[in-house]
Design a protein around this motif. Sequence first.
Motif, PDB file in Angstrom:
ATOM      1  N   HIS A 239       0.866  -1.189   0.000  1.00 17.76           N
ATOM      2  CA  HIS A 239       0.000   0.000   0.000  1.00 17.76           C
ATOM      3  C   HIS A 239       0.900   1.237   0.000  1.00 17.76           C
ATOM      4  N   ASP A 240       1.361   1.591  -1.196  1.00 19.71           N
ATOM      5  CA  ASP A 240       2.247   2.751  -1.298  1.00 19.71           C
ATOM      6  C   ASP A 240       1.508   4.029  -0.927  1.00 19.71           C
ATOM      7  N   LEU A 241       2.196   4.889  -0.196  1.00 19.34           N
ATOM      8  CA  LEU A 241       1.653   6.187   0.185  1.00 19.34           C
ATOM      9  C   LEU A 241       2.539   7.297  -0.394  1.00 19.34           C
ATOM     10  N   TRP A 242       1.996   8.474  -0.345  1.00 21.65           N
ATOM     11  CA  TRP A 242       2.714   9.622  -0.910  1.00 21.65           C
ATOM     12  C   TRP A 242       4.105   9.714  -0.280  1.00 21.65           C
ATOM     13  N   GLY A 243       5.133   9.805  -1.123  1.00 21.97           N
ATOM     14  CA  GLY A 243       6.496   9.971  -0.649  1.00 21.97           C
ATOM     15  C   GLY A 243       7.242   8.680  -0.414  1.00 21.97           C
ATOM     16  N   ASP A 244       6.614   7.515  -0.664  1.00 20.41           N
ATOM     17  CA  ASP A 244       7.314   6.244  -0.431  1.00 20.41           C
ATOM     18  C   ASP A 244       8.432   6.046  -1.458  1.00 20.41           C
ATOM     19  N   MET A 245       9.487   5.338  -1.016  1.00 22.37           N
ATOM     20  CA  MET A 245      10.586   5.003  -1.918  1.00 22.37           C
ATOM     21  C   MET A 245      10.114   3.982  -2.950  1.00 22.37           C
ATOM     22  N   GLY A 246      10.708   3.991  -4.114  1.00 23.92           N
ATOM     23  CA  GLY A 246      10.387   3.035  -5.150  1.00 23.92           C
ATOM     24  C   GLY A 246      11.163   1.743  -4.958  1.00 23.92           C
ATOM     25  N   GLY A 277      16.845   8.644  -4.382  1.00 24.98           N
ATOM     26  CA  GLY A 277      16.593   9.483  -3.215  1.00 24.98           C
ATOM     27  C   GLY A 277      17.674   9.266  -2.177  1.00 24.98           C
ATOM     28  N   SER A 278      17.610  10.043  -1.138  1.00 24.98           N
ATOM     29  CA  SER A 278      18.592   9.914  -0.057  1.00 24.98           C
ATOM     30  C   SER A 278      17.859   9.759   1.267  1.00 24.98           C
ATOM     31  N   LEU A 279      18.500   9.073   2.176  1.00 23.35           N
ATOM     32  CA  LEU A 279      17.918   8.868   3.508  1.00 23.35           C
ATOM     33  C   LEU A 279      17.731  10.209   4.226  1.00 23.35           C
ATOM     34  N   PRO A 280      16.685  10.275   5.042  1.00 26.50           N
ATOM     35  CA  PRO A 280      15.687   9.246   5.374  1.00 26.50           C
ATOM     36  C   PRO A 280      14.726   8.960   4.220  1.00 26.50           C
ATOM     37  N   ARG A 281      14.376   7.638   4.102  1.00 28.85           N
ATOM     38  CA  ARG A 281      13.415   7.207   3.100  1.00 28.85           C
ATOM     39  C   ARG A 281      12.370   6.321   3.786  1.00 28.85           C
ATOM     40  N   VAL A 282      11.174   6.239   3.198  1.00 28.96           N
ATOM     41  CA  VAL A 282      10.067   5.575   3.866  1.00 28.96           C
ATOM     42  C   VAL A 282       9.395   4.565   2.946  1.00 28.96           C
ATOM     43  N   LEU A 283       8.882   3.482   3.533  1.00 30.12           N
ATOM     44  CA  LEU A 283       8.044   2.513   2.815  1.00 30.12           C
ATOM     45  C   LEU A 283       6.802   2.257   3.664  1.00 30.12           C
ATOM     46  N   SER A 284       5.715   1.842   3.034  1.00 27.98           N
ATOM     47  CA  SER A 284       4.440   1.663   3.732  1.00 27.98           C
ATOM     48  C   SER A 284       3.779   0.365   3.310  1.00 27.98           C
ATOM     49  N   LEU A 319      -6.548   5.561   7.223  1.00 20.39           N
ATOM     50  CA  LEU A 319      -5.767   6.456   6.376  1.00 20.39           C
ATOM     51  C   LEU A 319      -6.535   7.680   5.896  1.00 20.39           C
ATOM     52  N   THR A 320      -7.764   7.831   6.291  1.00 22.37           N
ATOM     53  CA  THR A 320      -8.555   8.964   5.837  1.00 22.37           C
ATOM     54  C   THR A 320      -7.874  10.275   6.239  1.00 22.37           C
ATOM     55  N   ASP A 321      -7.481  11.045   5.223  1.00 19.23           N
ATOM     56  CA  ASP A 321      -6.792  12.326   5.435  1.00 19.23           C
ATOM     57  C   ASP A 321      -5.629  12.181   6.414  1.00 19.23           C
ATOM     58  N   ALA A 322      -4.864  11.114   6.252  1.00 17.40           N
ATOM     59  CA  ALA A 322      -3.814  10.812   7.224  1.00 17.40           C
ATOM     60  C   ALA A 322      -2.416  10.816   6.628  1.00 17.40           C
ATOM     61  N   VAL A 323      -2.261  11.182   5.327  1.00 18.43           N
ATOM     62  CA  VAL A 323      -0.946  11.091   4.698  1.00 18.43           C
ATOM     63  C   VAL A 323      -0.432  12.496   4.379  1.00 18.43           C
ATOM     64  N   PRO A 324       0.582  12.934   5.109  1.00 19.87           N
ATOM     65  CA  PRO A 324       1.126  14.277   4.835  1.00 19.87           C
ATOM     66  C   PRO A 324       1.925  14.280   3.527  1.00 19.87           C
ATOM     67  N   GLU A 325       1.762  15.278   2.731  1.00 25.81           N
ATOM     68  CA  GLU A 325       2.530  15.393   1.494  1.00 25.81           C
ATOM     69  C   GLU A 325       3.806  16.176   1.789  1.00 25.81           C
ATOM     70  N   VAL A 326       4.651  15.509   2.548  1.00 22.29           N
ATOM     71  CA  VAL A 326       5.932  16.067   2.967  1.00 22.29           C
ATOM     72  C   VAL A 326       6.991  15.014   2.693  1.00 22.29           C
ATOM     73  N   ASN A 327       8.084  15.395   2.088  1.00 20.35           N
ATOM     74  CA  ASN A 327       9.153  14.448   1.806  1.00 20.35           C
ATOM     75  C   ASN A 327       9.712  13.854   3.095  1.00 20.35           C
ATOM     76  N   SER A 328      10.049  12.561   3.036  1.00 28.19           N
ATOM     77  CA  SER A 328      10.493  11.863   4.237  1.00 28.19           C
ATOM     78  C   SER A 328      11.828  12.356   4.769  1.00 28.19           C
ATOM     79  N   ASN A 329      12.608  13.073   3.951  1.00 26.08           N
ATOM     80  CA  ASN A 329      13.862  13.640   4.440  1.00 26.08           C
ATOM     81  C   ASN A 329      13.721  15.098   4.846  1.00 26.08           C
ATOM     82  N   ASP A 330      12.469  15.557   4.894  1.00 26.03           N
ATOM     83  CA  ASP A 330      12.194  16.927   5.330  1.00 26.03           C
ATOM     84  C   ASP A 330      12.229  16.988   6.857  1.00 26.03           C
ATOM     85  N   ALA A 331      12.786  18.050   7.405  1.00 22.54           N
ATOM     86  CA  ALA A 331      12.896  18.187   8.863  1.00 22.54           C
ATOM     87  C   ALA A 331      11.531  18.228   9.538  1.00 22.54           C
ATOM     88  N   GLY A 332      10.494  18.590   8.800  1.00 24.64           N
ATOM     89  CA  GLY A 332       9.159  18.677   9.393  1.00 24.64           C
ATOM     90  C   GLY A 332       8.315  17.432   9.208  1.00 24.64           C
TER      91      GLY A 332
END
Length: 398
Positions: A239-246, A277-284, A319-332
């Motif tokens: 179940h890939d989510l926004w920002g997941d690594m390929g 991409g570069s770490l941090p990276r995420v998978l779901s 997952l309803t409205d639960a996926v932030p569209e923020v890159n996984s290596n972003d400080a926020g």
Amino acid sequence: MRYLLVCMLLLIACSKKPTDYREFLNGTELVYPGKVSNAKALPGNGRLQLIWQPSPDQSIVKYNIFWNNGADSVTINSTNHNTSDTVRCTIPGLSEYVYSFIIYSYDEKGNRSVATEISNARVYGPVYKASLHNRLPDITPYTINDDNSVVLRFTIPDTININTAVKYTNQSGVETTAALSPADDSLKLTDYKFGTPIVYQSSYIPVTGALDTFYTSRYDTFPGILRLVQCDKSLFQEHDLWGDMGIYQSDTRVSKLWDGSVGPQDYPNIFHSDGNGSLPRVLSFDMGKVYNNLSVIEETGRGCCNNPDQFEVWGIADLTDAVPEVNSNDAGWKAAMQSKGWTLLKEVIRSDNGNAAFKTNLIDNPSPVRYIRIRVLHNANGENSYVNMSEITFWNKE
């Protein structure tokens, strides 16, 4: 003259007979039947029992017992004069109080013995019962053995404990009762049905030799016994989510993480990310059902390289409205995940090369979880793009 008067007085005095005291006793002698010996009281619940050894005096026909300053009494017949035997008299219907009793022996002419007093004879009741408490579970209340038997652990009782009755449901669904003696601090259940409640009630006597056993006013519930049950990997789904690594290629997909492989695997029987991409990276992924007490994760690395040694485990139930569209290596990214309702289940730090299976506990009492995100922060070999893993396993407490 004086001498004559003294002699006359002596003559009159000496004329009294030794038995003349009988005129004060209606012409009878004062007779005292034998008194009882070794008298004592055995306390009970709203009652007590007086016991004594009879006198060998064969003339005794009955005993009278008085209490409440003589306002109350009871009579029992004497049928035994053997001093090695015990006479028992149970007095019911008494209030919770401390009493004094007087026991007299009587012969058939009504002569009465010297009194035998029993003081500080206590009767117990609701006040005493209200002071009783069930035995407490130990600070480590239970142990689950490899054969799924359960050992319940209790603290030592602080008074005259008689028994603790433990009620549980066995594996056939039948309510079962086991007994814990006061000398034991543990009880083993070999057939406990996990996930069902266990209740227990302790019983006591106020003193040694008491007539009655007192039970606490209610059953208490033993701390919930939860065992680790491996999550059903047959339900897991990608179940890939926004920002997941390929993925590196089609046969190194995320689903390789639950294919049941044991130990570090070699390529291509692994999850292998792309290098875009570069770490941090995420998978779901989706575990297929909600787990209310997700407790343990085991992660196994690749046989050679690119193994995470620092990563975060995140979980959420919906997952309803639960996926932030923020890159996984972003400080926020972490704050964004938390604002969307995700729970940080564990920050895993490994001190090895990341190859072998590594099991660790998640946080206590997590929120319900169905969806998992693994955010890889660092690889053991320093690789900053590719992520490799062989297997991920979760356990739920239930």
